[in-house]
Design a protein around this motif. Sequence first.
Motif, PDB file in Angstrom:
ATOM      1  N   SER A 118     -16.707  -3.301  18.857  1.00 39.14           N
ATOM      2  CA  SER A 118     -15.779  -4.151  19.887  1.00 39.14           C
ATOM      3  C   SER A 118     -14.875  -3.276  20.763  1.00 39.14           C
ATOM      4  O   SER A 118     -14.337  -2.517  20.426  1.00 39.14           O
ATOM      5  CB  SER A 118     -15.043  -5.181  19.018  1.00 39.14           C
ATOM      6  OG  SER A 118     -14.195  -6.056  19.938  1.00 39.14           O
ATOM      7  N   ASP A 119     -14.660  -3.974  22.173  1.00 36.46           N
ATOM      8  CA  ASP A 119     -14.023  -3.354  23.069  1.00 36.46           C
ATOM      9  C   ASP A 119     -12.529  -3.446  22.607  1.00 36.46           C
ATOM     10  O   ASP A 119     -11.680  -2.758  23.120  1.00 36.46           O
ATOM     11  CB  ASP A 119     -14.295  -3.991  24.413  1.00 36.46           C
ATOM     12  CG  ASP A 119     -15.303  -3.033  24.998  1.00 36.46           C
ATOM     13  OD1 ASP A 119     -15.832  -1.853  24.783  1.00 36.46           O
ATOM     14  OD2 ASP A 119     -15.810  -3.678  26.045  1.00 36.46           O
ATOM     15  N   PHE A 120     -11.920  -4.506  22.084  1.00 37.86           N
ATOM     16  CA  PHE A 120     -10.739  -4.910  21.659  1.00 37.86           C
ATOM     17  C   PHE A 120     -10.687  -4.442  19.861  1.00 37.86           C
ATOM     18  O   PHE A 120     -11.648  -4.473  19.216  1.00 37.86           O
ATOM     19  CB  PHE A 120     -10.139  -6.312  21.754  1.00 37.86           C
ATOM     20  CG  PHE A 120      -9.808  -6.445  23.426  1.00 37.86           C
ATOM     21  CD1 PHE A 120      -8.685  -6.093  23.877  1.00 37.86           C
ATOM     22  CD2 PHE A 120     -10.599  -6.937  24.020  1.00 37.86           C
ATOM     23  CE1 PHE A 120      -8.251  -6.177  24.938  1.00 37.86           C
ATOM     24  CE2 PHE A 120     -10.466  -7.160  25.638  1.00 37.86           C
ATOM     25  CZ  PHE A 120      -9.071  -6.860  25.796  1.00 37.86           C
ATOM     26  N   PRO A 121      -9.540  -4.074  19.363  1.00 41.91           N
ATOM     27  CA  PRO A 121      -9.520  -3.540  18.238  1.00 41.91           C
ATOM     28  C   PRO A 121      -9.747  -4.581  17.139  1.00 41.91           C
ATOM     29  O   PRO A 121      -9.286  -5.636  17.273  1.00 41.91           O
ATOM     30  CB  PRO A 121      -7.706  -3.387  18.035  1.00 41.91           C
ATOM     31  CG  PRO A 121      -7.491  -3.036  19.421  1.00 41.91           C
ATOM     32  CD  PRO A 121      -8.011  -3.936  20.307  1.00 41.91           C
ATOM     33  N   PRO A 122     -10.940  -4.417  16.429  1.00 42.87           N
ATOM     34  CA  PRO A 122     -11.135  -5.166  15.412  1.00 42.87           C
ATOM     35  C   PRO A 122     -10.148  -5.746  14.317  1.00 42.87           C
ATOM     36  O   PRO A 122      -9.983  -6.774  14.070  1.00 42.87           O
ATOM     37  CB  PRO A 122     -12.387  -4.615  14.584  1.00 42.87           C
ATOM     38  CG  PRO A 122     -12.821  -3.433  15.694  1.00 42.87           C
ATOM     39  CD  PRO A 122     -11.698  -3.092  16.254  1.00 42.87           C
ATOM     40  N   GLU A 123      -9.191  -4.752  14.117  1.00 44.03           N
ATOM     41  CA  GLU A 123      -8.104  -5.295  13.271  1.00 44.03           C
ATOM     42  C   GLU A 123      -7.081  -6.353  13.803  1.00 44.03           C
ATOM     43  O   GLU A 123      -6.423  -6.973  13.102  1.00 44.03           O
ATOM     44  CB  GLU A 123      -7.294  -3.876  12.817  1.00 44.03           C
ATOM     45  CG  GLU A 123      -6.696  -3.377  13.866  1.00 44.03           C
ATOM     46  CD  GLU A 123      -7.494  -2.227  14.599  1.00 44.03           C
ATOM     47  OE1 GLU A 123      -6.859  -1.354  15.501  1.00 44.03           O
ATOM     48  OE2 GLU A 123      -8.643  -2.327  14.333  1.00 44.03           O
ATOM     49  N   GLN A 124      -7.388  -6.565  15.222  1.00 43.32           N
ATOM     50  CA  GLN A 124      -6.738  -7.600  15.973  1.00 43.32           C
ATOM     51  C   GLN A 124      -7.096  -9.015  15.268  1.00 43.32           C
ATOM     52  O   GLN A 124      -6.332  -9.887  15.294  1.00 43.32           O
ATOM     53  CB  GLN A 124      -6.733  -7.446  17.379  1.00 43.32           C
ATOM     54  CG  GLN A 124      -6.045  -8.634  18.178  1.00 43.32           C
ATOM     55  CD  GLN A 124      -6.309  -8.538  19.684  1.00 43.32           C
ATOM     56  OE1 GLN A 124      -7.671  -8.369  19.859  1.00 43.32           O
ATOM     57  NE2 GLN A 124      -5.307  -8.230  20.590  1.00 43.32           N
ATOM     58  N   LYS A 125      -8.373  -8.891  14.786  1.00 44.70           N
ATOM     59  CA  LYS A 125      -8.835 -10.289  14.060  1.00 44.70           C
ATOM     60  C   LYS A 125      -8.436 -10.659  12.724  1.00 44.70           C
ATOM     61  O   LYS A 125      -8.924 -11.546  12.026  1.00 44.70           O
ATOM     62  CB  LYS A 125     -10.126 -10.414  14.279  1.00 44.70           C
ATOM     63  CG  LYS A 125     -10.771 -10.610  15.839  1.00 44.70           C
ATOM     64  CD  LYS A 125     -10.654  -9.749  16.900  1.00 44.70           C
ATOM     65  CE  LYS A 125     -11.083  -9.898  18.012  1.00 44.70           C
ATOM     66  NZ  LYS A 125     -10.796  -9.016  19.183  1.00 44.70           N
ATOM     67  N   GLY A 126      -7.561  -9.671  12.215  1.00 47.20           N
ATOM     68  CA  GLY A 126      -7.281  -9.917  10.700  1.00 47.20           C
ATOM     69  C   GLY A 126      -8.412  -9.737   9.904  1.00 47.20           C
ATOM     70  O   GLY A 126      -8.785  -8.595   9.950  1.00 47.20           O
ATOM     71  N   SER A 127      -8.570 -10.608   8.844  1.00 44.69           N
ATOM     72  CA  SER A 127      -9.772 -10.406   7.959  1.00 44.69           C
ATOM     73  C   SER A 127     -11.284 -10.374   8.610  1.00 44.69           C
ATOM     74  O   SER A 127     -12.151 -10.452   7.887  1.00 44.69           O
ATOM     75  CB  SER A 127      -9.533 -11.510   6.947  1.00 44.69           C
ATOM     76  OG  SER A 127      -9.853 -12.850   7.421  1.00 44.69           O
ATOM     77  N   LEU A 128     -11.137 -10.690   9.918  1.00 43.99           N
ATOM     78  CA  LEU A 128     -12.551 -11.092  10.537  1.00 43.99           C
ATOM     79  C   LEU A 128     -13.196 -12.086   9.990  1.00 43.99           C
ATOM     80  O   LEU A 128     -14.539 -11.839   9.755  1.00 43.99           O
ATOM     81  CB  LEU A 128     -13.229  -9.543  10.630  1.00 43.99           C
ATOM     82  CG  LEU A 128     -12.891  -8.724  11.695  1.00 43.99           C
ATOM     83  CD1 LEU A 128     -13.339  -7.084  11.281  1.00 43.99           C
ATOM     84  CD2 LEU A 128     -13.363  -9.187  13.041  1.00 43.99           C
ATOM     85  N   TRP A 129     -12.539 -13.135   9.667  1.00 38.82           N
ATOM     86  CA  TRP A 129     -13.312 -14.257   9.159  1.00 38.82           C
ATOM     87  C   TRP A 129     -14.125 -14.103   7.987  1.00 38.82           C
ATOM     88  O   TRP A 129     -15.256 -14.744   7.585  1.00 38.82           O
ATOM     89  CB  TRP A 129     -14.042 -15.076   9.957  1.00 38.82           C
ATOM     90  CG  TRP A 129     -13.531 -15.086  11.261  1.00 38.82           C
ATOM     91  CD1 TRP A 129     -12.393 -16.117  11.762  1.00 38.82           C
ATOM     92  CD2 TRP A 129     -13.429 -14.287  12.493  1.00 38.82           C
ATOM     93  NE1 TRP A 129     -11.842 -15.968  12.879  1.00 38.82           N
ATOM     94  CE2 TRP A 129     -12.729 -15.048  13.482  1.00 38.82           C
ATOM     95  CE3 TRP A 129     -14.329 -13.224  12.797  1.00 38.82           C
ATOM     96  CZ2 TRP A 129     -12.396 -14.446  14.870  1.00 38.82           C
ATOM     97  CZ3 TRP A 129     -13.920 -12.848  14.089  1.00 38.82           C
ATOM     98  CH2 TRP A 129     -13.156 -13.227  15.286  1.00 38.82           C
ATOM     99  N   ASN A 130     -13.978 -12.919   6.736  1.00 37.92           N
ATOM    100  CA  ASN A 130     -14.358 -12.688   5.662  1.00 37.92           C
ATOM    101  C   ASN A 130     -15.645 -12.104   5.752  1.00 37.92           C
ATOM    102  O   ASN A 130     -16.445 -12.001   4.935  1.00 37.92           O
ATOM    103  CB  ASN A 130     -14.643 -13.910   4.918  1.00 37.92           C
ATOM    104  CG  ASN A 130     -13.223 -14.799   4.527  1.00 37.92           C
ATOM    105  OD1 ASN A 130     -11.973 -13.959   3.963  1.00 37.92           O
ATOM    106  ND2 ASN A 130     -13.349 -16.103   4.404  1.00 37.92           N
ATOM    107  N   LEU A 131     -15.810 -11.609   7.068  1.00 37.45           N
ATOM    108  CA  LEU A 131     -16.968 -10.806   7.457  1.00 37.45           C
ATOM    109  C   LEU A 131     -16.973  -9.183   6.924  1.00 37.45           C
ATOM    110  O   LEU A 131     -18.265  -8.710   6.772  1.00 37.45           O
ATOM    111  CB  LEU A 131     -17.471 -11.068   8.735  1.00 37.45           C
ATOM    112  CG  LEU A 131     -17.750 -12.376   9.671  1.00 37.45           C
ATOM    113  CD1 LEU A 131     -17.840 -12.370  10.763  1.00 37.45           C
ATOM    114  CD2 LEU A 131     -18.815 -12.820   8.541  1.00 37.45           C
ATOM    115  N   THR A 132     -15.858  -8.728   6.845  1.00 42.38           N
ATOM    116  CA  THR A 132     -15.695  -7.207   6.491  1.00 42.38           C
ATOM    117  C   THR A 132     -16.557  -6.932   5.252  1.00 42.38           C
ATOM    118  O   THR A 132     -16.838  -5.690   5.110  1.00 42.38           O
ATOM    119  CB  THR A 132     -14.192  -6.973   6.451  1.00 42.38           C
ATOM    120  OG1 THR A 132     -13.719  -7.589   5.238  1.00 42.38           O
ATOM    121  CG2 THR A 132     -13.354  -7.061   7.556  1.00 42.38           C
ATOM    122  N   GLN A 133     -16.555  -7.622   4.135  1.00 45.64           N
ATOM    123  CA  GLN A 133     -17.327  -7.601   2.970  1.00 45.64           C
ATOM    124  C   GLN A 133     -18.627  -7.018   2.969  1.00 45.64           C
ATOM    125  O   GLN A 133     -19.301  -6.473   2.271  1.00 45.64           O
ATOM    126  CB  GLN A 133     -17.048  -8.773   2.055  1.00 45.64           C
ATOM    127  CG  GLN A 133     -17.850 -10.039   2.320  1.00 45.64           C
ATOM    128  CD  GLN A 133     -17.515 -11.148   1.612  1.00 45.64           C
ATOM    129  OE1 GLN A 133     -17.949 -11.205   0.551  1.00 45.64           O
ATOM    130  NE2 GLN A 133     -17.306 -12.289   2.111  1.00 45.64           N
TER     131      GLN A 133
END
Length: 223
Positions: A118-133
């Motif tokens: 992503s062009d903007f920091p992914p960590e800006q989206k917090g948990s990324l809607w539980n997709l990080t797993q």
Amino acid sequence: MLDGISVIAFDIDGTLYSSHRFYLRIIPYFFKNLFFFLKYNKVRKILHRTAPLADFYEYQARLLAEITGSTPEKEKERIKRIVYDGMKPYFEKIRTFDYVEEAFRQIKSAGYRIALLSDFPPEQKGSLWNLTQYCDLILGTESCGALKPSKYPFGILCSKLGVKAEEILYVGNSVRYDVEGSKKAGMKSAFILTSWRKLFNIPLKSADICFSNYRQFLDIVLK
């Protein structure tokens, strides 16, 4: 499975959630900081055409300082406060498109690796809607030193995953940044159709895959 593809990588903004809904949500915040955002958007347009930088954040602040007449130090702090930190709470109430998590789950179960770029920091989206797993790699282009459509962040994505570009299908919503950027880097591309393209059933010819929703995407990828 798609021939030769081992990784499916996704853009985030406008690809995993509706950018239009997000823009509506932040209207009051945008107008509160209107003059800042007008100048900041000019800086981002320049950065999308800029070669890889040793210190992206310093150069971004310096460009903004040249426009505002302030100092890079002050503008770096202001970008952090208004953009990176200030917009973060608005993502907490944003929902993904329907079936996004289901798509990630099935893609992972089918044996693909999953990445986010992503062009903007992914960590800006917090948990990324539980997709990080489900993700094997999550990467922000700013930390790479160059924004899309530069081939550079796509190359870093390949390097960190240890795969060749042709093994990656990159999914996005921007013709220039996502489709053209990934294809110039040697990847396959998938394009989530915009509203008017869906309405008139007009695919994007330059993309390898076009889809209207994530159920359809699954049907294409896992058929």
